[in-house]
Write a protein that holds these residues in place. Sequence first.
Motif, mmCIF file in Angstrom:
data_model
loop_
_atom_site.group_PDB
_atom_site.id
_atom_site.type_symbol
_atom_site.label_atom_id
_atom_site.label_comp_id
_atom_site.label_asym_id
_atom_site.label_seq_id
_atom_site.Cartn_x
_atom_site.Cartn_y
_atom_site.Cartn_z
ATOM 1 N N VAL A 25 37.225 35.940 -5.747
ATOM 2 C CA VAL A 25 38.318 35.550 -6.617
ATOM 3 C C VAL A 25 39.407 34.943 -5.745
ATOM 4 O O VAL A 25 39.800 35.539 -4.753
ATOM 5 C CB VAL A 25 38.857 36.767 -7.404
ATOM 6 C CG1 VAL A 25 40.064 36.382 -8.227
ATOM 7 C CG2 VAL A 25 37.763 37.350 -8.273
ATOM 8 N N GLY A 26 39.881 33.780 -6.109
ATOM 9 C CA GLY A 26 40.966 33.161 -5.364
ATOM 10 C C GLY A 26 40.564 32.633 -4.006
ATOM 11 O O GLY A 26 41.369 32.565 -3.101
ATOM 12 N N TYR A 27 39.339 32.220 -3.867
ATOM 13 C CA TYR A 27 38.804 31.779 -2.590
ATOM 14 C C TYR A 27 39.520 30.541 -2.049
ATOM 15 O O TYR A 27 39.818 30.451 -0.874
ATOM 16 C CB TYR A 27 37.296 31.512 -2.722
ATOM 17 C CG TYR A 27 36.633 31.069 -1.459
ATOM 18 C CD1 TYR A 27 36.370 31.977 -0.442
ATOM 19 C CD2 TYR A 27 36.279 29.734 -1.271
ATOM 20 C CE1 TYR A 27 35.769 31.568 0.733
ATOM 21 C CE2 TYR A 27 35.676 29.326 -0.100
ATOM 22 C CZ TYR A 27 35.426 30.244 0.906
ATOM 23 O OH TYR A 27 34.835 29.833 2.063
ATOM 24 N N SER A 28 39.810 29.560 -2.888
ATOM 25 C CA SER A 28 40.404 28.307 -2.426
ATOM 26 C C SER A 28 41.876 28.437 -2.074
ATOM 27 O O SER A 28 42.418 27.608 -1.364
ATOM 28 C CB SER A 28 40.254 27.227 -3.500
ATOM 29 O OG SER A 28 41.101 27.513 -4.597
ATOM 30 N N GLY A 29 42.525 29.435 -2.608
ATOM 31 C CA GLY A 29 43.958 29.591 -2.389
ATOM 32 C C GLY A 29 44.800 28.862 -3.425
ATOM 33 O O GLY A 29 46.015 28.992 -3.446
ATOM 34 N N TYR A 30 44.158 28.062 -4.306
ATOM 35 C CA TYR A 30 44.902 27.363 -5.347
ATOM 36 C C TYR A 30 45.358 28.367 -6.396
ATOM 37 O O TYR A 30 44.582 29.223 -6.824
ATOM 38 C CB TYR A 30 44.041 26.282 -6.014
ATOM 39 C CG TYR A 30 44.753 25.624 -7.181
ATOM 40 C CD1 TYR A 30 45.669 24.607 -6.960
ATOM 41 C CD2 TYR A 30 44.525 26.037 -8.482
ATOM 42 C CE1 TYR A 30 46.342 24.006 -8.019
ATOM 43 C CE2 TYR A 30 45.189 25.445 -9.547
ATOM 44 C CZ TYR A 30 46.101 24.433 -9.309
ATOM 45 O OH TYR A 30 46.772 23.862 -10.365
#
Length: 174
Positions: A25-30
Motif C-alpha cells: 500500500v502506498g508503494y509509489s509515494g503518490y
Amino acid sequence: MKARTMVAAHLLVATGWAVPAAAQVGYSGYALPLGLAVEAATAAVKACEAKGWPVTATVVDASGLVKATLKADHATVHTPDTAFRKAYTVATLGPIFKFDRSSAFAEIVAKYPGGAGSSLSTIPNVIALAGGVAVMHGNEIVAAIGVGGAPGGDKDEACASAGLAAIADRAHTH
C-alpha cells in the motif's frame, strides 16, 4: 483483530486464493491531494443529488484513512458509515485481491458463502456492497471513493465513478 486476520489468511489458502506477497500500500509515494479528494467527493454527491438521491461520499487514502467526507442534506444517518466502508474496502483489499470497485469484492464474497469470502467481510470496516471505486496512480490504488445512500449499490457506484471522472485528468488515474 490479528486472530481474525490469521483465520481469513488460512481460509484464503484453503480455498486456493493466492495472496501476493508483494502487495503493498502506498508503494509509489503518490498521495491524492486534499483538494482533489474534496472535489471528487463533491462531484459524487452532486451526481447523486441530480437524480434526487441524498448520499454521503467519502474519500480515503491508500491506508484507508479519511481524506474527505461530504454528507448531503437529507442523507440518512447510516450513509457516512457505508460510504466510508465501501471506500475502505477498495483501498485496503483492492491491492491484495486486484479489484478496483467494491462491487467486485461483493462478487468475491458471494462466490464463497460461508468460507473465505464471508470471513473477509467480517473484518472491521470492510463491507461487501457496491459503491466504492479506486483512484489509481499507474497500477497502484492510491485512494478510493465510496458513496452510500442511493437506492442501490450500482447507483452509489455510478456516483462514485462520477466523482472519479471529475478528477481523473489531474489525479494521475488510468
